[in-house]
Design a protein around this motif. Sequence first.
Motif, PDB file in Angstrom:
ATOM      1  N   ARG A 186      18.682  21.526  71.410  1.00 27.90           N
ATOM      2  CA  ARG A 186      19.705  22.573  71.410  1.00 27.90           C
ATOM      3  C   ARG A 186      19.320  23.730  72.312  1.00 27.90           C
ATOM      4  O   ARG A 186      20.177  24.297  73.007  1.00 27.90           O
ATOM      5  CB  ARG A 186      19.925  23.065  69.973  1.00 27.90           C
ATOM      6  CG  ARG A 186      20.647  22.069  69.088  1.00 27.90           C
ATOM      7  CD  ARG A 186      21.075  22.713  67.797  1.00 27.90           C
ATOM      8  NE  ARG A 186      19.939  23.187  67.015  1.00 27.90           N
ATOM      9  CZ  ARG A 186      19.296  22.436  66.123  1.00 27.90           C
ATOM     10  NH1 ARG A 186      19.667  21.181  65.915  1.00 27.90           N
ATOM     11  NH2 ARG A 186      18.279  22.932  65.435  1.00 27.90           N
ATOM     12  N   ALA A 187      18.022  24.085  72.301  1.00 31.44           N
ATOM     13  CA  ALA A 187      17.583  25.174  73.171  1.00 31.44           C
ATOM     14  C   ALA A 187      17.761  24.807  74.640  1.00 31.44           C
ATOM     15  O   ALA A 187      18.174  25.640  75.459  1.00 31.44           O
ATOM     16  CB  ALA A 187      16.110  25.512  72.886  1.00 31.44           C
ATOM     17  N   VAL A 188      17.455  23.531  74.961  1.00 26.96           N
ATOM     18  CA  VAL A 188      17.649  23.095  76.347  1.00 26.96           C
ATOM     19  C   VAL A 188      19.124  23.145  76.721  1.00 26.96           C
ATOM     20  O   VAL A 188      19.495  23.590  77.821  1.00 26.96           O
ATOM     21  CB  VAL A 188      17.080  21.669  76.527  1.00 26.96           C
ATOM     22  CG1 VAL A 188      17.495  21.090  77.874  1.00 26.96           C
ATOM     23  CG2 VAL A 188      15.565  21.693  76.417  1.00 26.96           C
ATOM     24  N   ALA A 189      19.981  22.686  75.785  1.00 31.98           N
ATOM     25  CA  ALA A 189      21.419  22.723  76.069  1.00 31.98           C
ATOM     26  C   ALA A 189      21.910  24.158  76.236  1.00 31.98           C
ATOM     27  O   ALA A 189      22.686  24.457  77.158  1.00 31.98           O
ATOM     28  CB  ALA A 189      22.185  22.032  74.940  1.00 31.98           C
ATOM     29  N   ARG A 192      20.759  25.423  79.522  1.00 31.99           N
ATOM     30  CA  ARG A 192      21.577  24.876  80.602  1.00 31.99           C
ATOM     31  C   ARG A 192      22.909  25.608  80.711  1.00 31.99           C
ATOM     32  O   ARG A 192      23.392  25.897  81.808  1.00 31.99           O
ATOM     33  CB  ARG A 192      21.821  23.388  80.364  1.00 31.99           C
ATOM     34  CG  ARG A 192      20.589  22.519  80.614  1.00 31.99           C
ATOM     35  CD  ARG A 192      20.862  21.069  80.243  1.00 31.99           C
ATOM     36  NE  ARG A 192      19.721  20.210  80.522  1.00 31.99           N
ATOM     37  CZ  ARG A 192      19.642  18.937  80.176  1.00 31.99           C
ATOM     38  NH1 ARG A 192      20.655  18.386  79.516  1.00 31.99           N
ATOM     39  NH2 ARG A 192      18.569  18.236  80.471  1.00 31.99           N
ATOM     40  N   VAL A 193      23.504  25.911  79.536  1.00 31.88           N
ATOM     41  CA  VAL A 193      24.763  26.664  79.554  1.00 31.88           C
ATOM     42  C   VAL A 193      24.548  28.050  80.156  1.00 31.88           C
ATOM     43  O   VAL A 193      25.361  28.534  80.940  1.00 31.88           O
ATOM     44  CB  VAL A 193      25.335  26.754  78.124  1.00 31.88           C
ATOM     45  CG1 VAL A 193      26.524  27.702  78.083  1.00 31.88           C
ATOM     46  CG2 VAL A 193      25.752  25.374  77.634  1.00 31.88           C
ATOM     47  N   ARG A 197      26.203  29.406  83.495  1.00 29.58           N
ATOM     48  CA  ARG A 197      26.990  30.635  83.513  1.00 29.58           C
ATOM     49  C   ARG A 197      26.483  31.592  84.593  1.00 29.58           C
ATOM     50  O   ARG A 197      27.259  32.222  85.312  1.00 29.58           O
ATOM     51  CB  ARG A 197      26.928  31.296  82.135  1.00 29.58           C
ATOM     52  CG  ARG A 197      27.863  32.479  81.986  1.00 29.58           C
ATOM     53  CD  ARG A 197      27.729  33.112  80.614  1.00 29.58           C
ATOM     54  NE  ARG A 197      28.081  32.172  79.566  1.00 29.58           N
ATOM     55  CZ  ARG A 197      27.242  31.740  78.647  1.00 29.58           C
ATOM     56  NH1 ARG A 197      25.995  32.142  78.642  1.00 29.58           N
ATOM     57  NH2 ARG A 197      27.645  30.895  77.719  1.00 29.58           N
ATOM     58  N   GLU A 198      25.146  31.695  84.705  1.00 27.70           N
ATOM     59  CA  GLU A 198      24.584  32.565  85.743  1.00 27.70           C
ATOM     60  C   GLU A 198      24.973  32.067  87.132  1.00 27.70           C
ATOM     61  O   GLU A 198      25.356  32.854  88.007  1.00 27.70           O
ATOM     62  CB  GLU A 198      23.064  32.607  85.609  1.00 27.70           C
ATOM     63  CG  GLU A 198      22.564  33.368  84.389  1.00 27.70           C
ATOM     64  CD  GLU A 198      22.809  34.861  84.524  1.00 27.70           C
ATOM     65  OE1 GLU A 198      22.729  35.373  85.645  1.00 27.70           O
ATOM     66  OE2 GLU A 198      23.110  35.502  83.500  1.00 27.70           O
ATOM     67  N   LEU A 199      24.869  30.764  87.339  1.00 21.44           N
ATOM     68  CA  LEU A 199      25.237  30.211  88.645  1.00 21.44           C
ATOM     69  C   LEU A 199      26.713  30.439  88.940  1.00 21.44           C
ATOM     70  O   LEU A 199      27.092  30.750  90.070  1.00 21.44           O
ATOM     71  CB  LEU A 199      24.908  28.717  88.682  1.00 21.44           C
ATOM     72  CG  LEU A 199      23.424  28.359  88.756  1.00 21.44           C
ATOM     73  CD1 LEU A 199      23.241  26.850  88.651  1.00 21.44           C
ATOM     74  CD2 LEU A 199      22.799  28.858  90.058  1.00 21.44           C
ATOM     75  N   HIS A 200      27.536  30.275  87.906  1.00 22.07           N
ATOM     76  CA  HIS A 200      28.972  30.517  88.107  1.00 22.07           C
ATOM     77  C   HIS A 200      29.224  31.955  88.514  1.00 22.07           C
ATOM     78  O   HIS A 200      29.976  32.225  89.461  1.00 22.07           O
ATOM     79  CB  HIS A 200      29.734  30.195  86.824  1.00 22.07           C
ATOM     80  CG  HIS A 200      31.160  30.646  86.845  1.00 22.07           C
ATOM     81  ND1 HIS A 200      31.548  31.889  86.385  1.00 22.07           N
ATOM     82  CD2 HIS A 200      32.300  30.047  87.286  1.00 22.07           C
ATOM     83  CE1 HIS A 200      32.856  32.038  86.541  1.00 22.07           C
ATOM     84  NE2 HIS A 200      33.331  30.936  87.072  1.00 22.07           N
ATOM     85  N   ASP A 201      28.570  32.890  87.821  1.00 22.47           N
ATOM     86  CA  ASP A 201      28.794  34.295  88.131  1.00 22.47           C
ATOM     87  C   ASP A 201      28.330  34.637  89.539  1.00 22.47           C
ATOM     88  O   ASP A 201      29.006  35.357  90.272  1.00 22.47           O
ATOM     89  CB  ASP A 201      28.065  35.182  87.117  1.00 22.47           C
ATOM     90  CG  ASP A 201      28.681  35.070  85.729  1.00 22.47           C
ATOM     91  OD1 ASP A 201      29.859  34.673  85.647  1.00 22.47           O
ATOM     92  OD2 ASP A 201      27.993  35.367  84.741  1.00 22.47           O
ATOM     93  N   GLU A 419      32.155  34.369  75.740  1.00 28.29           N
ATOM     94  CA  GLU A 419      30.910  33.830  75.198  1.00 28.29           C
ATOM     95  C   GLU A 419      29.762  34.817  75.382  1.00 28.29           C
ATOM     96  O   GLU A 419      28.944  35.002  74.482  1.00 28.29           O
ATOM     97  CB  GLU A 419      30.584  32.498  75.885  1.00 28.29           C
ATOM     98  CG  GLU A 419      29.313  31.826  75.392  1.00 28.29           C
ATOM     99  CD  GLU A 419      29.407  31.382  73.950  1.00 28.29           C
ATOM    100  OE1 GLU A 419      28.348  31.124  73.356  1.00 28.29           O
ATOM    101  OE2 GLU A 419      30.525  31.308  73.416  1.00 28.29           O
ATOM    102  N   ARG A 420      29.718  35.471  76.523  1.00 26.51           N
ATOM    103  CA  ARG A 420      28.684  36.480  76.740  1.00 26.51           C
ATOM    104  C   ARG A 420      28.814  37.612  75.723  1.00 26.51           C
ATOM    105  O   ARG A 420      27.827  38.063  75.146  1.00 26.51           O
ATOM    106  CB  ARG A 420      28.795  37.056  78.157  1.00 26.51           C
ATOM    107  CG  ARG A 420      28.242  36.169  79.239  1.00 26.51           C
ATOM    108  CD  ARG A 420      28.296  36.888  80.570  1.00 26.51           C
ATOM    109  NE  ARG A 420      27.782  36.054  81.637  1.00 26.51           N
ATOM    110  CZ  ARG A 420      26.507  35.938  81.942  1.00 26.51           C
ATOM    111  NH1 ARG A 420      25.613  36.596  81.235  1.00 26.51           N
ATOM    112  NH2 ARG A 420      26.122  35.160  82.931  1.00 26.51           N
ATOM    113  N   ALA A 421      30.037  38.092  75.530  1.00 32.39           N
ATOM    114  CA  ALA A 421      30.257  39.181  74.571  1.00 32.39           C
ATOM    115  C   ALA A 421      29.847  38.755  73.164  1.00 32.39           C
ATOM    116  O   ALA A 421      29.239  39.533  72.419  1.00 32.39           O
ATOM    117  CB  ALA A 421      31.718  39.613  74.601  1.00 32.39           C
TER     118      ALA A 421
END
Length: 446
Positions: A186-189, A192-193, A197-201, A419-421
Motif C-alpha cells: 500500500r505504501a508503494v502504491a 506511486r500515486v 501527481r507530482e509529475l502531472h503537476d 485528493e491533496r486537500a
Amino acid sequence: MRSTTAWTRLRQWAERVPAVAYDSAITLAITTVSLLLGNDRVPAGWSGLDATGVALTCAVNLPLVARRRIPFTLCLVVLAVWTVYVALDYWPVVNTLGPLLALYTVASMRPLREAALCALLLAAVWNFAGTTGQESSWATVLGQSVLYTSVICGFGYLARKSAQRNVELARLTGQLRRERAGAERRAVAEERVRIARELHDVVAHHMSVISVQAGLAGYVFDTDPQTARGALGTIADTSTEALAELRRLLAVLRVEGGDRPGDGGPRLVQGTDDQAEFGPAPGLDQLPELADRVRGAGVPVQFTVVGEPRPLAPGAGQCAYRVVQEALTNVLKHAYPAQAAVTVTYEPRELTVTVTDDGGAHHGRHRSPTGGRTRGDAKGDRAERAGHGAVGAGRRGLPIPPGTGSPPPGGHGLIGMRERARIYGGRLHAGPRASGGFEVRLILPA
C-alpha cells in the motif's frame, strides 16, 4: 565470535534432524540401560532377567520410538506390558524410565484429562510394584508414585503450553509479516500515486506554457520576430525550470537514507557543485514566481496576500502551491487569455487560497458552450488586443495558440487537487462563478 557462529551452525543442524531420529536414539538408550540394569545385581525378592524378562523389557521400551504419533495409546500399552513384567516378579526399577517417558509424552501432547488418566494408571502400577518387594515401605512407595507422576505431568503440561505458545507466535508472526507486506504494497502504491501527481503537476503546467508559447512563436515567426524571440525565451526558461523540478523529483527517488546530499553518506546522484544540493519542494513563497511565469505565457495574473504570512508545514505549503499551479494551468489551457487572480488569505486557524478567472469576459467575447472560443470571436478580438507588448502577444490580434480551448473529458486535475486537500485535512471547492469564469478555493488548517 567464532564460538557464536559455531553454536548457531550446530543449532541449525540440530533443527534439521527429524524428530523420529531423536526418538529412536532415546529409545535405544533407554532399552540398553534397562537391559544392563536388569543383568546387574538384583535385590533379594525379585528375579533377574531371563529370556522372557528381556523380551518384556524390549516390549516396554522399544515402542517408545512411536511416542509422538500415538502417545495415549502407546502409554496404555507400555503400562500394560510393565504390569505383566512386575507380576512375573521381575525387578520393577529396570523398566521405570519407559513408562515415565510415555507419561511425559501424553502430558506434553494430549489434553489434561488423558494425562491425568495415564498418571493414575502409572501410580497404580507403581504401588503394585511396591507390594512385590521388601525394600521400601508402603508410604514411601505411595509418596514416590504421587511425586514422580505429578512432576512428570507438570513438566509435560508446561511443554505443551510452550509448544502451543510457539505455534501461536508463529501464526502471529506470519500474520504480521503478511500485514507488513500488505502495508508495504500500500505504501508503494501511495508513493506511486504521489509521484504520479507530482509529475502531472510539473509536466502539465510547464508543457502548457511551452505549448502556448511555441504556437505563438510559430505564428508570428515571420511577421513579428521580436515577439517570437520573447516566446522562445519563455520556452527556454520554462523548460529549464521543468527540468530542475523533474531532476529534484527523480533525485528523491534515487536517494535513500544516508545517500541524501549533505548527510555525509555516499551520493547516488552525482552532479556539479551547482547541482549538488537539491532545493526544497515548492511552497507559498514561490507563488509570485509562478504568477510571473503564467503572465509570461500571456495570462494576466493578480497576486494578493491577505493577513500576516507565517510558516506552514512543508506539506501544506506544497499542497497549496500545487493547487494554484494546477488551477492556473487550467486557466492557461481552457480559458486563455482570461485574467486570473490568486489570493492567499492567512486566517487565525486556516489558510485560504483562491484562484479565479473571468472566463475572458474582459475581452467582451462570447464563449462556446464547451468553454472554448469560436472562430468569429477570435477575429473580433484582434483589434482590441493589438499593441500590448511582446509578452502578451496573445493580445496582438492573434488567434489562440495551439493547445488551448475546451477541457478534455476525463481529466484528473480537480481529482488530484481534492485528493491533496484531503491528505492535509483540508477541503477544496471548484466550480463556475455567477459573474462568469471559474473559481478554485482551497482551505487548509493552519
